[in-house]
Design a protein around this motif. Structure first.
Motif, PDB file in Angstrom:
ATOM      1  N   TYR A 152       0.832  -1.209   0.000  1.00 14.50           N
ATOM      2  CA  TYR A 152       0.000   0.000   0.000  1.00 14.50           C
ATOM      3  C   TYR A 152       0.870   1.264   0.000  1.00 14.50           C
ATOM      4  O   TYR A 152       0.531   2.259  -0.651  1.00 14.50           O
ATOM      5  CB  TYR A 152      -0.939  -0.026   1.202  1.00 14.50           C
ATOM      6  N   TRP A 153       1.976   1.252   0.720  1.00 22.60           N
ATOM      7  CA  TRP A 153       2.868   2.419   0.741  1.00 22.60           C
ATOM      8  C   TRP A 153       3.468   2.671  -0.640  1.00 22.60           C
ATOM      9  O   TRP A 153       3.523   3.816  -1.114  1.00 22.60           O
ATOM     10  CB  TRP A 153       3.989   2.218   1.763  1.00 22.60           C
ATOM     11  N   ILE A 154       3.920   1.624  -1.290  1.00 19.40           N
ATOM     12  CA  ILE A 154       4.514   1.778  -2.623  1.00 19.40           C
ATOM     13  C   ILE A 154       3.469   2.266  -3.617  1.00 19.40           C
ATOM     14  O   ILE A 154       3.741   3.137  -4.454  1.00 19.40           O
ATOM     15  CB  ILE A 154       5.139   0.447  -3.078  1.00 19.40           C
ATOM     16  N   ALA A 155       2.256   1.714  -3.528  1.00 21.78           N
ATOM     17  CA  ALA A 155       1.178   2.138  -4.427  1.00 21.78           C
ATOM     18  C   ALA A 155       0.877   3.623  -4.252  1.00 21.78           C
ATOM     19  O   ALA A 155       0.630   4.336  -5.240  1.00 21.78           O
ATOM     20  CB  ALA A 155      -0.074   1.307  -4.160  1.00 21.78           C
ATOM     21  N   ALA A 156       0.893   4.107  -3.015  1.00 17.08           N
ATOM     22  CA  ALA A 156       0.633   5.523  -2.756  1.00 17.08           C
ATOM     23  C   ALA A 156       1.676   6.399  -3.453  1.00 17.08           C
ATOM     24  O   ALA A 156       1.338   7.426  -4.065  1.00 17.08           O
ATOM     25  CB  ALA A 156       0.639   5.791  -1.248  1.00 17.08           C
ATOM     26  N   GLY A 157       2.935   5.991  -3.389  1.00 10.15           N
ATOM     27  CA  GLY A 157       3.982   6.754  -4.050  1.00 10.15           C
ATOM     28  C   GLY A 157       3.817   6.783  -5.560  1.00 10.15           C
ATOM     29  O   GLY A 157       3.987   7.837  -6.204  1.00 10.15           O
ATOM     30  N   LEU A 158       3.466   5.640  -6.157  1.00 11.11           N
ATOM     31  CA  LEU A 158       3.254   5.582  -7.601  1.00 11.11           C
ATOM     32  C   LEU A 158       2.113   6.491  -8.042  1.00 11.11           C
ATOM     33  O   LEU A 158       2.197   7.176  -9.076  1.00 11.11           O
ATOM     34  CB  LEU A 158       2.956   4.137  -8.021  1.00 11.11           C
TER      35      LEU A 158
END
Length: 386
Positions: A152-158
């Protein structure tokens, strides 16, 4: 556009290979965990109904930047939550903001020549298919290495990166006629009532998404127990079988531009039906599960491109509204499929999901022999366009 669609539609599917791990962390049953996917899909349906039509009155570049930014905030919030009830509520809103791709698809159709529109839609939809395809694989691998919250953290950055890119590269649109928001919603419903081709394709969309969602909602549970005992990373890799959907979408786009929509619709329905026979007889075999996923992905995406080729030609200036009505039907089907599959799996294991899929795919295939696709859909759009 294809890249942006892939990044945001992935938000809908990151959770599927993680359901077993999420259910363990929150100490909930498999049936209760599957409700998370139902909430995501209900949220998506709400976004399709109330957010996507805004693309007909709000400049789509501004609308898209707002949607992607809000989606990033919600994904970061979900990564931080340790209460199941709050996570469930956040899942609903994640689904709602994941509709950004459905604002982009009619945007792309607006720029396409009429004789090339199906192929353009297929190319843009390739981004959506790859987003679905790699979301599960990426999610499973990242969860195995870093924990499911890292996904979820990586998706937020993308999402934040894409919001910035869209702000820079998307073109401006010409001013359009002013329409009040409530008129926009009522007009969409009126269009569903008066156009039988839209109703038929909405019916196909409802059932095919219910079928597809039923499989993926319970697959992680099936693969996590005997005889498989697969890890999150391995379960996520099953998403790669969906590459058949990418190939089917582009092939269908080419055939649709040649007015072979009856044939593509029929073949797609048949592939989905066969997939559940494969799932049933090979439910404990790796290769059979993989073959079933190839067939169902190819069938679903072939059906999806056939449907969109028709509905996007009905009224060019109302594409966002038409797309809204159609995709609401699809994701009401998806939420229904997730719910029913979760209940049946708890009672009858994988066999219950297979029986559900067989019933749904028969309901898809039979009407394809009686409902004819239009040769020139634009001839039907005789009403004044708003």
């Amino acid at each position: 556009m294809a890249l942006a669609i892939g990044v945001i539609v992935a938000d809908l599917y990151y959770l599927q290979p993680l359901l077993h791990q999420v259910s363990t962390e929150f100490s909930i049953s498999s049936s209760k965990a599957s409700l998370l996917m139902t909430l995501v899909q209900i949220g998506y349906a709400l976004g399709l109904a109330f957010v996507v039509p805004l693309g007909d009155i709000i400049p789509r570049r501004r609308l898209l930047v707002s949607i992607y930014t809000l989606a990033a905030i919600l994904m970061a919030g979900a990564a931080s939550i340790h209460s199941f009830n709050l996570f469930a509520g956040m899942s609903l809103f994640i689904g709602l903001t994941s509709v950004g791709g459905q604002v982009i698809v009619p945007f792309a159709a607006d720029f396409a020549k009429e004789e090339e529109r199906s192929r353009v839609i297929a190319k843009v939809m390739t981004g959506l298919l790859l987003g679905i395809l790699f979301s599960r694989t990426f999610s499973g691998i990242m969860a195995q290495a870093l924990g499911w919250r890292a996904v979820y953290w990586i998706a937020a950055g993308l999402l934040l990166v894409i919001a910035l890119v869209l702000r820079i590269v998307l073109p401006e649109e010409e001013p359009r006629a002013h329409v009040h928001y409530h008129e926009l919603l009522f007009d969409a419903l009126s269009f569903l009532r008066t156009h039988h081709h839209l109703r038929r394709r909405a019916y196909f969309g409802f059932l095919m998404f219910a079928t597809f969602s039923a499989v993926w909602t319970v697959l992680s549970f099936h693969l996590a127990i005997a005889p498989f005992h697969y890890s999150n990373a391995t379960i996520g890799l099953f998403g790669l079988f969906g590459v058949a959907g990418v190939l089917a979408a582009n092939l269908t786009g080419t055939q649709a531009d040649k007015n072979r929509l009856d044939l593509t619709t029929r073949i797609a329905g048949l592939l989905m039906l066969i997939s559940f026979a494969v799932f049933w007889f090979g439910r404990y075999q790796f290769l059979s599960i993989g073959a079933g996923l190839i067939l169902i992905d190819a069938g679903m995406q072939g059906m999806q491109i056939s449907n969109q080729s028709i509905i996007y030609s009905l009224a060019p200036q109302k594409r966002s509204r038409i797309n809204s009505i159609y995709m609401v039907s699809c994701f009401l089907g998806a939420s229904s499929g997730s719910y029913l599959a979760g209940r049946l799996y708890q009672q009858f294991d994988w066999a219950g999901a297979c029986v559900l899929g067989l019933v749904l795919t028969v309901a898809i295939l039979v009407p394809t022999f009686f409902w004819k696709a239009p040769k020139r859909v634009l001839a039907e759009a005789s009403e004044p366009l708003v």
